[in-house]
Scaffold this active site. Structure first.
Site, PDB file in Angstrom:
ATOM      1  N   ASP A   1      26.260 -25.714 -96.144  1.00 34.79           N
ATOM      2  CA  ASP A   1      25.020 -24.819 -96.183  1.00 34.79           C
ATOM      3  C   ASP A   1      23.672 -25.906 -96.196  1.00 34.79           C
ATOM      4  O   ASP A   1      22.954 -25.650 -96.974  1.00 34.79           O
ATOM      5  CB  ASP A   1      24.990 -24.073 -97.609  1.00 34.79           C
ATOM      6  CG  ASP A   1      26.207 -23.118 -97.454  1.00 34.79           C
ATOM      7  OD1 ASP A   1      26.988 -23.046 -96.440  1.00 34.79           O
ATOM      8  OD2 ASP A   1      26.547 -22.455 -98.394  1.00 34.79           O
TER       9      ASP A   1
ATOM     10  N   LYS B   1      28.282 -17.815 -92.901  1.00 35.69           N
ATOM     11  CA  LYS B   1      29.058 -17.025 -94.061  1.00 35.69           C
ATOM     12  C   LYS B   1      28.076 -16.286 -94.970  1.00 35.69           C
ATOM     13  O   LYS B   1      26.899 -16.486 -94.931  1.00 35.69           O
ATOM     14  CB  LYS B   1      29.755 -18.106 -94.695  1.00 35.69           C
ATOM     15  CG  LYS B   1      29.241 -19.052 -95.430  1.00 35.69           C
ATOM     16  CD  LYS B   1      30.211 -19.823 -96.225  1.00 35.69           C
ATOM     17  CE  LYS B   1      29.388 -20.926 -97.206  1.00 35.69           C
ATOM     18  NZ  LYS B   1      28.732 -20.609 -98.309  1.00 35.69           N
TER      19      LYS B   1
ATOM     20  N   CYS C   1      28.155 -23.042-104.202  1.00 38.00           N
ATOM     21  CA  CYS C   1      28.938 -23.066-103.186  1.00 38.00           C
ATOM     22  C   CYS C   1      29.891 -24.396-103.103  1.00 38.00           C
ATOM     23  O   CYS C   1      31.199 -24.320-102.578  1.00 38.00           O
ATOM     24  CB  CYS C   1      28.351 -22.985-101.780  1.00 38.00           C
ATOM     25  SG  CYS C   1      27.258 -21.301-101.638  1.00 38.00           S
TER      26      CYS C   1
END
Length: 304
Positions: A127, A188, A221
């Site tokens: 990310d 995602k 994450c």
């Protein structure tokens, strides 16, 4: 360590005292009530009639996953009415009636050595997206280090998996990160990178033992990805100088928590040199040139 690796001594014979009759009130049809005990905790649940060791382990992990140190070995024990105490789960045991089981950690703790080899390693880039740029502490530094890691992965032929959190709203991976040659770039919505497409990709790569993980955010994450991977038996190396959060407090507490669970918290230079391991490695000169200038410290030194 995967659930299947939790150790249970093989005993002769089957059966074992269960204590109680039948499925009992409140249990769904075809299931048997079981009291799952771990440490000071005891939680009633149920399993399908005929469930064996593997299903019991899965249930323990679902109930107590946050408390279980996956770097230890365990014994599953069954409460035996005839002895009035717990005994090691008999070989071939299947749940047929109401019972109590417990998970007991052995005293010997396994050491995570943290060895890395290119043939058994995958890089996870999590990310590193444009919308995070103004919010993440030291984002420019971790982009620089992340790019260095991806260059090293290309030099060494290491697969790279990249995820983007809700790219429709948060944008794509930043332009400074060169995604040339990466194995996958996946969108995602789940915080963890362990989504079905990633699990399928890992299954296609033979001999994967280690994941080198970096990106944002450390306490969300990155942390959730690391814990899920360790739960699946994969050794995780988090690159501290290539991961950050909006808050330095969240970042540092996450790194401390992860280190306590046996996850390796390391640096980009340590990872790259461990992967070549020898000055005679055919790619050593390329890696040496890549790290000739020290990586930016991304705010870590002020917290040492």
């Amino acid at each position: 360590m995967a659930a299947a690796e939790l150790a249970v001594p093989a005993l002769a014979g089957g059966g074992g005292g269960g204590g109680g009759a039948g499925a009992g009130a409140g249990a769904p049809s075809g299931t048997v009530p079981v009291l799952f005990c771990f440490s000071v905790f005891a939680r009633p649940s149920s399993v399908p009639h005929g469930a064996g060791y593997e299903l019991l382990i899965q249930k323990f992990l679902s109930l107590y996953g946050d408390q279980i140190d996956m770097h230890r070995k365990f014994v599953v024990q069954l409460f035996a009415e005839e002895w009035g105490q717990y005994v090691d789960l008999p070989k071939g045991f299947a749940v047929s009636e109401r019972c109590k089981v417990r998970l007991v950690p052995l005293q010997i703790q396994l050491t995570t050595l943290g060895n890395l080899t290119p043939s058994s390693t995958v890089f996870f880039c999590c990310d590193m997206q444009e919308r995070f740029r103004p919010a993440i502490k030291y984002f420019g530094d971790i982009i620089s280090v992340g790019q260095r890691l991806l260059q090293g992965a290309r030099m060494l032929g290491i697969p790279v998996i990249v995820t983007e959190q809700y790219p429709k709203g948060l944008g794509s991976t930043v332009q400074e990160i060169d995604l040339t040659g990466v194995k996958l770039v996946l969108p995602k919505t789940k915080f963890s990178m362990v989504i079905p497409e990633v699990e399928a990709a890992l299954a296609e790569i033979p001999g994967v033992r280690s994941v080198v993980l970096f990106g944002v955010e450390t306490h969300v994450c990155i942390q959730q990805t690391a814990l899920e991977l360790v739960g699946r038996g994969i050794e995780v190396h988090i690159v501290a100088d290539a991961t950050s959060s909006r808050s330095m407090m969240d970042r540092m507490f996450a790194l401390e928590r992860l280190a306590r669970t046996g996850i390796i918290v390391t640096t980009s230079e340590a990872v790259l040199l461990q992967l070549v391991a020898d000055k005679d490695h055919p790619k050593f000169k390329e890696i040496q040139n890549l790290i000739k200038a020290s990586a930016p410290e991304s705010g870590l030194l002020s917290k040492v």
